[in-house]
Enzyme design. Structure first.
Site, mmCIF file in Angstrom:
data_model
loop_
_atom_site.group_PDB
_atom_site.id
_atom_site.type_symbol
_atom_site.label_atom_id
_atom_site.label_comp_id
_atom_site.label_asym_id
_atom_site.label_seq_id
_atom_site.Cartn_x
_atom_site.Cartn_y
_atom_site.Cartn_z
ATOM 1 N N GLY A 87 12.830 -15.983 -71.149
ATOM 2 C CA GLY A 87 12.438 -16.800 -70.083
ATOM 3 C C GLY A 87 13.400 -17.082 -68.920
ATOM 4 O O GLY A 87 13.200 -17.816 -68.014
ATOM 5 N N ARG A 88 14.521 -16.734 -69.233
ATOM 6 C CA ARG A 88 15.602 -17.035 -68.224
ATOM 7 C C ARG A 88 16.533 -15.773 -68.053
ATOM 8 O O ARG A 88 17.811 -16.119 -67.784
ATOM 9 C CB ARG A 88 16.327 -18.319 -68.297
ATOM 10 N N LYS A 108 21.930 -13.977 -67.843
ATOM 11 C CA LYS A 108 21.488 -15.237 -68.330
ATOM 12 C C LYS A 108 21.393 -16.423 -67.291
ATOM 13 O O LYS A 108 22.358 -16.816 -66.998
ATOM 14 C CB LYS A 108 22.132 -15.628 -69.752
ATOM 15 N N ASP A 120 12.514 -23.383 -65.671
ATOM 16 C CA ASP A 120 13.119 -22.959 -64.571
ATOM 17 C C ASP A 120 13.734 -21.662 -64.315
ATOM 18 O O ASP A 120 14.062 -21.040 -63.236
ATOM 19 C CB ASP A 120 13.843 -24.250 -63.543
ATOM 20 N N GLY A 121 14.125 -21.093 -65.615
ATOM 21 C CA GLY A 121 14.714 -19.881 -65.615
ATOM 22 C C GLY A 121 16.133 -19.878 -65.264
ATOM 23 O O GLY A 121 16.731 -18.920 -65.183
ATOM 24 N N ARG A 171 25.864 -11.324 -70.046
ATOM 25 C CA ARG A 171 26.003 -11.193 -71.471
ATOM 26 C C ARG A 171 26.107 -9.729 -72.004
ATOM 27 O O ARG A 171 25.179 -8.993 -71.290
ATOM 28 C CB ARG A 171 25.102 -11.903 -72.236
ATOM 29 N N ASP A 243 13.845 -16.013 -83.304
ATOM 30 C CA ASP A 243 14.121 -15.209 -81.952
ATOM 31 C C ASP A 243 15.663 -15.301 -81.709
ATOM 32 O O ASP A 243 16.115 -14.602 -80.712
ATOM 33 C CB ASP A 243 13.189 -15.868 -80.815
ATOM 34 N N ASN A 244 16.653 -16.037 -82.525
ATOM 35 C CA ASN A 244 17.843 -15.817 -82.193
ATOM 36 C C ASN A 244 18.672 -15.149 -83.472
ATOM 37 O O ASN A 244 19.924 -15.360 -83.719
ATOM 38 C CB ASN A 244 18.622 -17.384 -82.274
#
Length: 464
Positions: A87-88, A108, A120-121, A171, A243-244
């Protein structure tokens, strides 16, 4: 420049959405990781020049990159959240590092994507500096982790509880494939996508794995080792959602992470973990839960699903023994034991129980023991420990116990200074935290001190 490979971009487009980063107002470099750049085979002169700043800020897409946002789903705090995704974050592409393996390079905080879900990304400065410091410290302590190649300011404000300075982290990861990357395709009953993703993940990370079952075995073993290392450092991830959870066995997503000061196995820092699901002591059990979700996601690939459930359950249950062996090895090394065995588990656990009861500092206790200093509360326990240790135990302890970790109050002080425009504390702490096993001297000693009562950090926050 950067010689991109982009193998993930060659997968079918239902795995991602192609899009460029959203440009920012004014990009300025905070830091570039020259050592990591060398390991990746990147041109350090270019990375420290004006063109690279624009790339790190998302204002320019380098030749050869194929920017995309990855699709994934996931369970968050035990509940299925459906479609998630980057999402960002924007994956620029991959490079082949000096060790021959591919590494993702991702921005990121690079702007909105189709997976932003109203966000807001963007990233604000604090979480970017936290992830840079902690991920590089974790790498220096020998923990498998994503890493930080660069951080830049954006010249823009990010709205959270208030307006805060924006930043972007570059990253680096073995990949950004997560348990949730598999889950979303199982949820959509897309067996073809699931098979393609499984084959890709095996080829990229676990080439010796034999099919889905072999992949599951490899990830179980990698997670057992990883979580044991977390526990040995008093590290609390804070948001162990599926998701992590990385299929490459790396620590990923340093949102509300923190390190123990006073040892408390039930300690929680994350402001969004209201029920203590991801407390320090719960992390091994949560890893099993996450791995069970991976196993469930892989079941549709098996010819006999009922038999696969039984087989995969057995494979998941191996985590307990693998983790216990790794935990004893990690803590045995911290106590200077030459050849720790499962019989040492009781000695280790009794120490931890005493530390909890006496509210002893986790990192400082092991440092003091390694220096021959005995906290009075441990004197009776120490008699048995002294009988068990042998040989060069002080050298073994020095190699296993960091004198300095990224203590929460120090990280918060760095962020506060940087928010005011002063990055000197960040750079000083980065130098010290990335040499975690060096002996304490006049410069390092203050970073080893536990917080004063007024400095105690009680909550950490996700950057979104």
């Amino acid at each position: 420049m950067i010689a991109f490979d982009n193998s993930f971009a060659r997968l079918p487009e239902r795995f991602y959405t192609r899009l460029d980063p959203t440009p920012v107002a004014t990009a300025e470099t905070i830091v570039v990781n020259d050592a990591l750049a060398t390991a990746l085979g990147l041109d350090r002169d270019w990375l420290n020049g004006p063109q690279a700043v624009q790339v790190f800020a998302g204002n320019a897409v380098p030749d050869g990159a194929e920017p995309l946002a990855q699709l994934y789903g996931g369970h968050q705090f035990g509940s299925w959240s459906g479609q998630l995704g980057d999402g960002r974050a924007i994956l620029l592409g991959e490079v082949r590092a000096e060790d021959g393996a591919l590494r993702d390079i991702q921005l990121k905080g690079a702007g909105r994507t189709p997976y932003s879900r109203g966000g807001d990304g963007r990233a604000w400065l604090g979480p970017v500096l936290r992830e840079y410091l902690v991920s590089e410290a974790m790498h220096a302590m020998g923990v498998p982790t994503t890493r930080a190649l660069a951080a830049v300011t954006t010249g823009e404000q990010v709205a959270r509880e208030t307006l805060l300075p924006g930043a972007i982290l570059t990253r680096v990861a073995r990949s950004h494939i997560r348990v949730g990357t598999f889950q979303i395709h199982t949820a959509r009953q897309d067996v073809e996508a699931l098979r393609t993703l499984t084959d890709y993940t095996i080829a990229r990370h676990w080439p010796d794995a034999d099919g889905p079952a072999g992949l599951l075995d490899a990830v179980v073993a990698a997670q057992a080792e990883l979580i044991a290392q977390w526990m040995g450092l008093g590290f609390i991830h804070g948001v162990m959602n599926t998701d992590n959870c990385s299929l490459a066995g790396e620590t990923i997503d340093y949102g509300p992470c923190a390190f123990l000061d006073t040892y408390d196995p039930q300690k929680v820092f994350s402001s969004i973990d209201r029920m203590g699901r991801y407390a320090y002591a719960n992390q091994p059990g949560i890893a099993i839960w996450n791995l069970a979700q991976l196993a469930t996601a892989l079941i549709p690939l098996m010819p006999d699903e009922e038999a696969a459930v039984a087989d995969f359950t057995t494979r998941i249950n191996r985590f307990a023994d693998l983790y216990q062996a790794a935990w004893v090895r990690v803590f045995g090394a911290k106590l200077g034991l030459a050849d720790p065995t499962l019989e040492d588990a009781d000695l280790i656990q009794r120490l931890l129980t005493l530390m909890a009861g006496e509210a002893l500092d986790f990192t400082a206790t092991f440092t003091r023991l390694g220096m021959g200093e005995m906290p009075p509360a441990l004197s009776a326990w120490a008699a048995e420990w002294q009988r068990r240790r042998a040989g060069d135990w002080t050298d073994r302890m020095a190699r296993a116990n960091p004198t300095v970790i990224p203590r929460n109050h120090r990280v918060e002080a760095v962020i506060a200074a940087a928010t005011r425009g002063d990055f000197a504390p960040f750079h000083e702490m980065l130098k010290i935290a990335t040499r975690p096993f060096d002996p304490l001297d006049e410069t390092r000693a203050p970073y080893a001190l536990p917080p004063e009562p007024t400095e105690v950090v009680r909550q950490t926050f996700c950057g979104t």
